[in-house]
Design an enzyme around this catalytic site. Sequence first.
Site, PDB file in Angstrom:
ATOM      1  N   GLU A   1       0.727  -1.026  -0.045  1.00  0.00           N
ATOM      2  CA  GLU A   1       0.119   0.127  -0.117  1.00  0.00           C
ATOM      3  C   GLU A   1       0.853   1.263   0.109  1.00  0.00           C
ATOM      4  O   GLU A   1       0.542   2.153   0.770  1.00  0.00           O
ATOM      5  CB  GLU A   1      -0.787  -0.116   1.273  1.00  0.00           C
ATOM      6  CG  GLU A   1      -2.056  -1.185   1.077  1.00  0.00           C
ATOM      7  CD  GLU A   1      -2.853  -1.182   2.320  1.00  0.00           C
ATOM      8  OE1 GLU A   1      -4.324  -1.386   2.100  1.00  0.00           O
ATOM      9  OE2 GLU A   1      -2.750  -1.043   3.414  1.00  0.00           O
TER      10      GLU A   1
HETATM   11  N1  IFG Z   1      -4.311  -4.038   4.350  1.00  0.00           N
HETATM   12  C1  IFG Z   1      -3.210  -3.572   4.778  1.00  0.00           C
HETATM   13  C2  IFG Z   1      -3.038  -3.830   6.449  1.00  0.00           C
HETATM   14  C3  IFG Z   1      -4.230  -3.684   7.188  1.00  0.00           C
HETATM   15  C4  IFG Z   1      -5.182  -4.577   6.555  1.00  0.00           C
HETATM   16  C5  IFG Z   1      -6.451  -4.562   7.488  1.00  0.00           C
HETATM   17  C6  IFG Z   1      -1.879  -5.507   4.343  1.00  0.00           C
HETATM   18  C7  IFG Z   1      -0.694  -6.006   3.513  1.00  0.00           C
HETATM   19  C8  IFG Z   1      -5.564  -4.165   5.254  1.00  0.00           C
HETATM   20  N2  IFG Z   1      -2.022  -4.208   4.509  1.00  0.00           N
HETATM   21  O1  IFG Z   1      -2.965  -6.162   4.560  1.00  0.00           O
HETATM   22  O2  IFG Z   1      -1.972  -2.758   7.097  1.00  0.00           O
HETATM   23  O3  IFG Z   1      -4.811  -2.150   7.407  1.00  0.00           O
HETATM   24  O4  IFG Z   1      -7.075  -5.774   6.950  1.00  0.00           O
END
Ligand code: IFG
Length: 560
Positions: A361
């Site tokens: 992200e």
């Molecule tokens: N995605 C984000 C996490 C977390 C997650 C919550 C990943 C690799 C959603 N990154 O999963 O930091 O916020 O479900």
Amino acid sequence: MLIKKAGTVRRRLTGRGFPHLGTRVLGVAVVAALGPLVTGFAGPVAVQAAPSAATTATTARVIPAPVSMQTVPGQPFTLARDTKIVVGSRSRDVDGVAAFLAGLARPSTGYPLPVVRGPGDPGHAISLRLAALPSLGTEGYRLDVTRDGVRLEAPTAAGLFHGVQTLRQLLPYRVESRGVQPGPWTVPGVHITDYPRFGWRGAMLDVSRHFFTVQETKRYIDEISMYKINVLHLHLSDDQGWRIAIKSRPRLATYGGSTEVGGGPGGYYTQAQYKDIVGYAAQHFITVVPEIDTPGHTNAALASYAELNCDGKAPPLYTGTDVGFSSLCVDKDITYKFLDDVIGELAKLTPGSYIHIGGDEAHSTPLADYVTFIDRVQPIVHAHGKNMIGWNEIAQANVRPGPATLAQNWSLADGTKPVDDPLATAAVQKGVQLVTSPANHAYLDMQYDKNTPYGQNWAGYVNVQKSYQWDPATLFTGVTERNIRGVEAPIWSETLTSIHEVEYMAFPRLAGIAEIGWSPQHGRSWDEYRTRLAAQGPRWTVMGVNFYHSPEISWERPAA
Ligand code: IFG
């Protein structure tokens, strides 16, 4: 090639806090490492008898399901007051596993269960010995239970430890009690030969969004090790908190760790506390994989040291739950000096061969800069003698092949048929294996259903069946068994403020994901698994694990 979600992702979180419940720690002092191999071999084994649905305590229902288990009716072994635990060749590690077993069974049986050293088959006893059983790999074991005794053999102490976890589940669930319970302490007659499908069977705990104490983390280690999990991935840094003391940059922890989602006090591990967690994990044959998330998810670090920001200005600490708004400054050399210092100190605290550098992200890092960044970070990790694992976005960079790099795939997957996933394809094309964590099957912070009191649902609801019914080797087109290093079940803590809330989300789903990582895919079925899962209920109740009593399961009840 660019695979990114546009802009900052704002997630409105559901869920509400629950009163903190006291945490009870099930701790046993066990010291272990790999012991020497001695002679022996794995004999022929029978096919696993379909476990019966009988609810007698002596029914052989084990999670993860062993590779082969032959039950021998009418041949139970019953622990008695004079039962001994006998270890063979002198080995501190085997002694440690024996001490773990004794620590488990003494309080509930009330028996002394002395650990003694002895040659050969010691008669009516539980014997633990190392044996050269090359077909079992480094984590397998053989367990034979007859009227005359229990014999556990394995090529390594890790294998013996996994065998003890199986023996634990063959004992009545009351063995989990810390107070003396009535017997009989009967183990059903079985012949088991067992070893894991995948070498990486992980659980991730996000200690950044909300901080979890050493005691809470150790409790989670107690629980995940019951199901032969062998990796604990600690998500140590994010926008909301930096959780590991770094001597060269103290403000990362003292300031960057001073809050958390919702504005609570946060916290961090001193290096001594972190070593304590790593050592406790090793005693349970679990390797800790530390994650410093980069270049995104870095607000806590950026707030702690202004010079890390491209404009030289430190942003305020952040206690919300947005993602994608932060980025280290890819163009500044100090960024890589910072990472060299952090990774260098972390590497010294990490007996395992992997350090996780995040990579997810990075919505505020242009792709070209992202690739430049990952390409500069990987040699830093290697310079400190470690291999690099990152979230699957790192496959966009020029990552090195083979064990030097692992990509943790968190893409959504159908689960019933392979789907195209460009990041998985990119990793495979670069010779990089995957650790699979499909968010819509393995993310334990996903709500079970619309009534779940915490968690999120951006990847959809994940009930127990959905968390069990997937196969890492058929998730993505062009990605087969040989491309898979293993599985991992992350639990993100935006909405979770205590280990009891973590337990509610992790159990029962973690047990099924542990089975996906350990047991053969052939023969695995939801209808058969759910009856075995039902038998874990009384065990967790006695242990005080705050598990979700999913209506999908006909939970067995502890005897009155
Ligand atoms: N995605 C984000 C996490 C977390 C997650 C919550 C990943 C690799 C959603 N990154 O999963 O930091 O916020 O479900």
